[in-house]
Design a protein around this motif. Structure first.
Motif, PDB file in Angstrom:
ATOM      1  N   CYS A 104       9.850 -13.740  66.297  1.00  0.00           N
ATOM      2  CA  CYS A 104      11.136 -13.078  66.485  1.00  0.00           C
ATOM      3  C   CYS A 104      12.174 -14.145  66.854  1.00  0.00           C
ATOM      4  CB  CYS A 104      11.040 -12.023  67.583  1.00  0.00           C
ATOM      5  SG  CYS A 104      12.602 -11.153  67.806  1.00  0.00           S
TER       6      CYS A 104
ATOM      7  N   CYS B  76      13.744 -12.062  73.080  1.00  0.00           N
ATOM      8  CA  CYS B  76      12.442 -11.462  72.732  1.00  0.00           C
ATOM      9  C   CYS B  76      11.406 -12.552  72.426  1.00  0.00           C
ATOM     10  CB  CYS B  76      12.628 -10.510  71.555  1.00  0.00           C
ATOM     11  SG  CYS B  76      11.108  -9.793  70.905  1.00  0.00           S
TER      12      CYS B  76
ATOM     13  N   CYS C 106      11.517  -7.524  63.642  1.00  0.00           N
ATOM     14  CA  CYS C 106      10.693  -7.384  64.843  1.00  0.00           C
ATOM     15  C   CYS C 106      10.576  -5.905  65.226  1.00  0.00           C
ATOM     16  CB  CYS C 106      11.318  -8.181  65.984  1.00  0.00           C
ATOM     17  SG  CYS C 106      10.468  -7.970  67.560  1.00  0.00           S
TER      18      CYS C 106
ATOM     19  N   CYS D  38      12.314  -5.356  69.036  1.00  0.00           N
ATOM     20  CA  CYS D  38      13.751  -5.483  69.318  1.00  0.00           C
ATOM     21  C   CYS D  38      14.609  -5.347  68.066  1.00  0.00           C
ATOM     22  CB  CYS D  38      14.032  -6.813  70.007  1.00  0.00           C
ATOM     23  SG  CYS D  38      13.992  -8.208  68.876  1.00  0.00           S
TER      24      CYS D  38
END
Ligand SMILES: [Zn+2]
Length: 250
Positions: A56, A61, A76, A79
């Motif tokens: 990510c 994150c 991702c 997130c």
């Protein structure tokens, strides 16, 4: 194998000469997009099954995923951030046109290893001596040697093999020390070498005598090793023997 130990010194002398020449004769160099390998890793290599590693790119994150866990390999699931082949930290360190592909391979016996291909961008600063990045982070290089991977249809491929010790306690983890190995070699158009200095030499050579700068790649195979045996040497050799044909440019 012993004579290989001296090879870097000849290369240093050659580099000094070439660098002086380069400084004296620098003209516009053609930056070529030609790489010496295919940037791809198959899903199967012999008994090994590959699973691509995705990171990510959202700073908050930075999660790591295996492609098999994802429905969309670019997004991702936590997130919604963009996923890419290099970690957030790698992206901060490397020129933006560097390309990284990583896959984890597992076999039916439960062995696992990770293959990375790093393809340098136009700035050519993408590829460093791997030793620089490996040391620190609780890692110690206890042995380095060049191994040969034999093939039927070509001379053996020379690969640098580093035996590492991981000291988790230095990072505040448990006491037990673990073993890992890290094997790598460099590939440029028509060239292969396990030596960082030899790669520098060929880059200078191509710049001066062919007025061209090719994109170099660096291929690494890493995994755990037994502290009391050299079994990993044969495992690495066999794996690279099977993987190599997939990387070769057709
Ligand atoms: Zn994320």
């Amino acid at each position: 194998m012993e004579k290989s130990a001296y090879q870097p010194y000849f290369v240093i002398i050659g580099l000094l000469i070439l660098t002086s020449l380069a400084l004296a004769t620098t003209v516009d160099v053609n930056v070529s997009d030609t790489a010496g390998i295919e940037l791809r890793l198959p899903d199967r290599i012999g008994d090994w099954r590959g699973d691509e590693i995705r990171y990510c790119q959202n700073r908050a994150c930075q999660r790591m995923w295996y492609a098999s866990e994802l429905t969309n390999r670019d997004v991702c699931p936590v997130c919604g951030g963009r996923l890419g082949g290099m970690s957030y930290a790698e992206r901060q360190m490397l020129p933006p046109d560097t390309v990284i592909l990583k896959k984890r391979y597992t076999d039916p016996l439960g062995n696992a290893l990770i293959v990375s291909i790093v393809l340098s961008g136009k700035e050519r600063a993408s590829i460093h001596r791997p030793q620089v990045c490996l040391v620190g982070q609780g890692r110690e290089i206890v042995r380095s040697r060049v191994i040969e991977v034999p093939f039927d249809n070509r001379p053996p491929l020379k690969v640098m093999l580093l035996d590492l010790l991981i000291h988790p306690r230095r990072l505040g983890g448990p006491k037990a020390v673990r073993g890992e190995y890290y094997a790598y070699w460099f590939v440029g158009k028509g060239r292969e070498t396990p030596y960082h200095l030899e790669r520098m030499f060929w880059m200078a050579w191509d710049r001066i005598f062919h007025n061209v700068a090719h994109r170099w790649a660096y291929i690494a195979v890493a995994g755990p090793r037994d502290l009391s045996s050299d079994r990993h040497v044969e495992q690495v050799r066999e794996f690279i023997q099977q993987m190599y044909p997939y990387l070769t440019k057709t």
